[in-house]
Write a protein that holds these residues in place. Structure first.
Motif, PDB file in Angstrom:
ATOM      1  N   THR A  85      -3.020 -11.181  -1.612  1.00 10.29           N
ATOM      2  CA  THR A  85      -3.512  -9.864  -2.246  1.00 10.29           C
ATOM      3  C   THR A  85      -5.090  -9.615  -2.389  1.00 10.29           C
ATOM      4  O   THR A  85      -4.613  -8.091  -2.033  1.00 10.29           O
ATOM      5  CB  THR A  85      -3.158 -10.815  -3.773  1.00 10.29           C
ATOM      6  N   MET A  86      -5.806 -10.239  -2.284  1.00  6.75           N
ATOM      7  CA  MET A  86      -7.260  -9.935  -2.438  1.00  6.75           C
ATOM      8  C   MET A  86      -7.944  -8.758  -1.200  1.00  6.75           C
ATOM      9  O   MET A  86      -7.999  -8.164  -1.127  1.00  6.75           O
ATOM     10  CB  MET A  86      -7.655 -10.890  -2.786  1.00  6.75           C
ATOM     11  N   SER A  87      -6.675  -9.604   0.134  1.00 10.58           N
ATOM     12  CA  SER A  87      -6.929  -8.883   1.244  1.00 10.58           C
ATOM     13  C   SER A  87      -6.851  -7.518   1.154  1.00 10.58           C
ATOM     14  O   SER A  87      -7.015  -6.957   2.034  1.00 10.58           O
ATOM     15  CB  SER A  87      -6.961  -9.973   2.335  1.00 10.58           C
ATOM     16  N   LEU A  88      -5.509  -7.537   0.487  1.00  8.22           N
ATOM     17  CA  LEU A  88      -4.706  -6.176   0.678  1.00  8.22           C
ATOM     18  C   LEU A  88      -5.453  -4.955   0.139  1.00  8.22           C
ATOM     19  O   LEU A  88      -5.148  -4.139   0.526  1.00  8.22           O
ATOM     20  CB  LEU A  88      -3.276  -5.927   0.186  1.00  8.22           C
ATOM     21  N   GLY A  89      -6.242  -5.855  -1.093  1.00  9.42           N
ATOM     22  CA  GLY A  89      -6.726  -4.734  -1.933  1.00  9.42           C
ATOM     23  C   GLY A  89      -7.721  -3.902  -1.178  1.00  9.42           C
ATOM     24  O   GLY A  89      -8.566  -3.346  -1.276  1.00  9.42           O
ATOM     25  N   VAL A  90      -8.619  -5.533  -0.611  1.00 11.12           N
ATOM     26  CA  VAL A  90      -9.588  -4.403   0.218  1.00 11.12           C
ATOM     27  C   VAL A  90      -9.700  -4.076   1.594  1.00 11.12           C
ATOM     28  O   VAL A  90     -10.368  -2.746   1.623  1.00 11.12           O
ATOM     29  CB  VAL A  90     -10.531  -5.765   0.869  1.00 11.12           C
ATOM     30  N   SER A  91      -8.309  -4.124   2.218  1.00 11.86           N
ATOM     31  CA  SER A  91      -8.031  -3.122   3.009  1.00 11.86           C
ATOM     32  C   SER A  91      -7.294  -1.628   2.296  1.00 11.86           C
ATOM     33  O   SER A  91      -7.625  -0.829   2.792  1.00 11.86           O
ATOM     34  CB  SER A  91      -6.855  -3.512   3.578  1.00 11.86           C
ATOM     35  N   GLN A  92      -6.846  -1.427   1.656  1.00 10.21           N
ATOM     36  CA  GLN A  92      -6.461  -0.396   0.824  1.00 10.21           C
ATOM     37  C   GLN A  92      -8.315   0.582   0.328  1.00 10.21           C
ATOM     38  O   GLN A  92      -7.539   1.671   0.385  1.00 10.21           O
ATOM     39  CB  GLN A  92      -5.762  -0.469  -0.035  1.00 10.21           C
ATOM     40  N   SER A  96      -8.756   3.737   2.685  1.00 10.79           N
ATOM     41  CA  SER A  96      -7.545   4.727   1.143  1.00 10.79           C
ATOM     42  C   SER A  96      -6.691   5.796   1.442  1.00 10.79           C
ATOM     43  O   SER A  96      -6.073   5.809   0.542  1.00 10.79           O
ATOM     44  CB  SER A  96      -9.151   5.180   0.411  1.00 10.79           C
ATOM     45  N   GLY A  97      -6.070   6.241   2.446  1.00 10.58           N
ATOM     46  CA  GLY A  97      -5.065   6.751   3.006  1.00 10.58           C
ATOM     47  C   GLY A  97      -4.127   6.170   2.704  1.00 10.58           C
ATOM     48  O   GLY A  97      -2.835   6.105   3.993  1.00 10.58           O
ATOM     49  N   SER A  98      -3.650   4.948   2.113  1.00 12.07           N
ATOM     50  CA  SER A  98      -2.334   4.430   1.995  1.00 12.07           C
ATOM     51  C   SER A  98      -1.345   4.701   1.849  1.00 12.07           C
ATOM     52  O   SER A  98      -1.490   5.506   0.267  1.00 12.07           O
ATOM     53  CB  SER A  98      -2.728   3.209   0.895  1.00 12.07           C
ATOM     54  N   GLY A  99      -0.423   4.712   2.384  1.00 13.26           N
ATOM     55  CA  GLY A  99       0.586   5.115   2.121  1.00 13.26           C
ATOM     56  C   GLY A  99       1.726   4.853   1.907  1.00 13.26           C
ATOM     57  O   GLY A  99       1.388   3.272   1.033  1.00 13.26           O
ATOM     58  N   GLU A 100       3.207   5.291   1.607  1.00 12.55           N
ATOM     59  CA  GLU A 100       4.251   4.477   0.778  1.00 12.55           C
ATOM     60  C   GLU A 100       4.310   2.987   1.548  1.00 12.55           C
ATOM     61  O   GLU A 100       4.374   2.335   0.786  1.00 12.55           O
ATOM     62  CB  GLU A 100       5.982   5.717   0.349  1.00 12.55           C
ATOM     63  N   GLU A 101       4.322   3.616   2.705  1.00 10.80           N
ATOM     64  CA  GLU A 101       4.410   2.190   3.680  1.00 10.80           C
ATOM     65  C   GLU A 101       3.727   0.962   2.970  1.00 10.80           C
ATOM     66  O   GLU A 101       3.867  -0.491   3.613  1.00 10.80           O
ATOM     67  CB  GLU A 101       4.980   2.140   5.312  1.00 10.80           C
ATOM     68  N   ALA A 102       2.485   0.892   3.318  1.00 12.10           N
ATOM     69  CA  ALA A 102       1.690  -0.264   3.020  1.00 12.10           C
ATOM     70  C   ALA A 102       1.332  -0.379   0.920  1.00 12.10           C
ATOM     71  O   ALA A 102       0.871  -1.489   0.839  1.00 12.10           O
ATOM     72  CB  ALA A 102      -0.282   1.284   3.063  1.00 12.10           C
ATOM     73  N   LEU A 103       1.805   0.280   0.441  1.00 10.26           N
ATOM     74  CA  LEU A 103       2.235   0.422  -0.254  1.00 10.26           C
ATOM     75  C   LEU A 103       3.739  -0.964  -0.645  1.00 10.26           C
ATOM     76  O   LEU A 103       3.430  -2.008  -1.299  1.00 10.26           O
ATOM     77  CB  LEU A 103       2.860   1.168  -2.021  1.00 10.26           C
ATOM     78  N   ARG A 104       4.528  -0.522  -0.049  1.00 12.07           N
ATOM     79  CA  ARG A 104       5.747  -1.863   0.299  1.00 12.07           C
ATOM     80  C   ARG A 104       4.548  -2.832   1.101  1.00 12.07           C
ATOM     81  O   ARG A 104       5.605  -3.659   0.317  1.00 12.07           O
ATOM     82  CB  ARG A 104       6.774  -1.157   1.163  1.00 12.07           C
ATOM     83  N   LEU A 105       3.497  -2.922   2.138  1.00 11.23           N
ATOM     84  CA  LEU A 105       3.448  -4.267   2.559  1.00 11.23           C
ATOM     85  C   LEU A 105       2.370  -4.948   1.170  1.00 11.23           C
ATOM     86  O   LEU A 105       2.803  -6.005   1.127  1.00 11.23           O
ATOM     87  CB  LEU A 105       3.233  -3.395   3.623  1.00 11.23           C
ATOM     88  N   ALA A 107       3.046  -4.987  -1.422  1.00 12.38           N
ATOM     89  CA  ALA A 107       4.148  -5.670  -2.260  1.00 12.38           C
ATOM     90  C   ALA A 107       4.287  -7.457  -1.852  1.00 12.38           C
ATOM     91  O   ALA A 107       4.800  -8.133  -2.925  1.00 12.38           O
ATOM     92  CB  ALA A 107       5.181  -4.411  -2.999  1.00 12.38           C
ATOM     93  N   VAL A 108       5.349  -6.832  -0.701  1.00 10.47           N
ATOM     94  CA  VAL A 108       6.015  -8.191   0.336  1.00 10.47           C
ATOM     95  C   VAL A 108       4.944  -8.965   0.804  1.00 10.47           C
ATOM     96  O   VAL A 108       4.886 -10.652   0.762  1.00 10.47           O
ATOM     97  CB  VAL A 108       6.466  -7.974   0.810  1.00 10.47           C
ATOM     98  N   LEU A 109       3.586  -8.694   1.835  1.00 11.21           N
ATOM     99  CA  LEU A 109       3.140  -9.774   2.435  1.00 11.21           C
ATOM    100  C   LEU A 109       2.615 -10.560   1.297  1.00 11.21           C
ATOM    101  O   LEU A 109       2.761 -11.909   2.497  1.00 11.21           O
ATOM    102  CB  LEU A 109       1.934  -8.717   2.753  1.00 11.21           C
ATOM    103  N   LEU A 174      -5.532 -14.118   7.868  1.00  5.24           N
ATOM    104  CA  LEU A 174      -4.626 -14.892   6.878  1.00  5.24           C
ATOM    105  C   LEU A 174      -3.101 -15.033   7.538  1.00  5.24           C
ATOM    106  O   LEU A 174      -2.719 -16.251   7.058  1.00  5.24           O
ATOM    107  CB  LEU A 174      -4.358 -14.088   5.557  1.00  5.24           C
ATOM    108  N   PHE A 175      -2.612 -13.837   7.604  1.00  2.00           N
ATOM    109  CA  PHE A 175      -0.800 -14.157   8.329  1.00  2.00           C
ATOM    110  C   PHE A 175      -1.109 -15.437   9.621  1.00  2.00           C
ATOM    111  O   PHE A 175      -0.309 -15.853   9.794  1.00  2.00           O
ATOM    112  CB  PHE A 175      -0.705 -12.922   9.011  1.00  2.00           C
ATOM    113  N   VAL A 176      -2.498 -15.156  10.494  1.00  2.00           N
ATOM    114  CA  VAL A 176      -1.779 -16.294  11.546  1.00  2.00           C
ATOM    115  C   VAL A 176      -2.749 -18.064  10.550  1.00  2.00           C
ATOM    116  O   VAL A 176      -1.858 -18.311  11.045  1.00  2.00           O
ATOM    117  CB  VAL A 176      -3.574 -15.668  12.366  1.00  2.00           C
ATOM    118  N   HIS A 177      -3.363 -17.061   9.509  1.00  2.00           N
ATOM    119  CA  HIS A 177      -3.803 -18.699   9.464  1.00  2.00           C
ATOM    120  C   HIS A 177      -2.680 -19.644   8.759  1.00  2.00           C
ATOM    121  O   HIS A 177      -2.103 -20.723   8.138  1.00  2.00           O
ATOM    122  CB  HIS A 177      -4.967 -18.462   7.966  1.00  2.00           C
ATOM    123  N   THR A 178      -2.093 -19.334   8.236  1.00  3.23           N
ATOM    124  CA  THR A 178      -0.948 -19.307   7.631  1.00  3.23           C
ATOM    125  C   THR A 178       0.208 -20.295   8.474  1.00  3.23           C
ATOM    126  O   THR A 178       1.140 -21.147   8.880  1.00  3.23           O
ATOM    127  CB  THR A 178       0.380 -18.645   6.904  1.00  3.23           C
TER     128      THR A 178
END
Length: 250
Positions: A85-92, A96-105, A107-109, A174-178
């Motif tokens: 959750t923290m990492s996705l906040g930093v990425s966004q 800053s041009g986070s689109g609808e697909e990024a928002l969905r990601l 929420a799920v990732l 984080l994905f690779v670590h998981t």
């Protein structure tokens, strides 16, 4: 009364893990880490006291696994969820041009972090039915994996520099670590344990060398020492440890 002492210590492990969940959800990382460490100590003491008092029981075995599932299975999953959750906040913020697909990601990732919890459950179940697990392990024990996961936010806090922070708060890292954690928990890799049957150096040279390396790493690298120690543990097991034919643990 003495037969309930190990079970009481196991319940203290459950309590430590349950409290750690609360503090993890509030991102109070130091308190969470202390509680996981307390759970690790209780986990060690319950087995030690059961053997010393000669009161091992089937109830104690099952209770121990349930406690480990909370402290070393659920807590790491929530830690990974929070870090995602923290990492996705930093990425966004960076993109800053986070689109609808990024928002969905976003929420799920974060829920991918709970793969660690699922893999821990499988490992603990296998441990309970694998009669080879007496003096060594097959796959990374759940307490070791929990320490590895818990070390990540502690590195952010106490070893933090921009380079490390950018790596840890990268969703791909984080994905690779998981994924790696899930694999190591259930990998068919024989690993030595730190159980001493005697104190002689000849029979325990690998353990003594490893403990010396651990102390050196902790003294020089703080929380960054945890992933380094886990890596050294895996390498020493792969290259220098040969389990007895009747032994291998999962």
């Amino acid at each position: 009364m003495k037969k309930n002492i190990p079970n009481f210590l196991t319940l203290m492990n459950v309590l430590a893990g349950s409290l750690a969940v609360v503090f993890t959800l509030d991102n109070q990382w130091p308190t969470m880490a202390l509680l996981v460490l307390a759970g690790l100590i209780f986990d060690f003491l319950d087995g030690l006291s059961a053997r010393a008092l000669k009161v091992q029981s089937k109830l104690g075995l099952q209770l121990d696994s349930l406690a480990d599932m909370v402290t070393f299975g659920l807590v790491p999953g929530i830690v990974m969820y929070q870090l995602f959750t923290m990492s996705l906040g930093v990425s966004q913020e960076i993109n800053s041009g986070s689109g609808e697909e990024a928002l969905r990601l976003s929420a799920v990732l974060p829920f991918a972090g709970f793969a660690v919890t699922l893999a821990s459950a499988v490992r603990l179940a296998r441990f309970n039915i694998d009669e080879r697990q007496t003096t060594s392990f097959i796959g990374l024990p759940t307490p070791a994996n929990a320490l590895l996961v818990v070390s990540l936010p502690m590195i952010l806090l106490y070893n933090g520099n921009d380079a490390l922070n950018n790596i840890i708060l990268n969703p791909w890292f984080l994905f690779v670590h998981t994924t790696l954690s899930c694999y190591l928990l259930n990998a068919p890799i024989p690993l030595f344990s730190l159980k001493f049957k005697s104190w002689g150096f000849k029979d325990n040279s690998l353990r003594y060398i490893f403990l010396f390396v651990c102390l050196f790493c902790i003294g020089t690298m703080k929380f960054l020492s945890v992933p380094v120690i886990i890596l050294i543990y895996l390498l020493m097991s792969l290259f220098f440890f040969r389990p007895a034919a009747k032994n291998s643990t999962g």
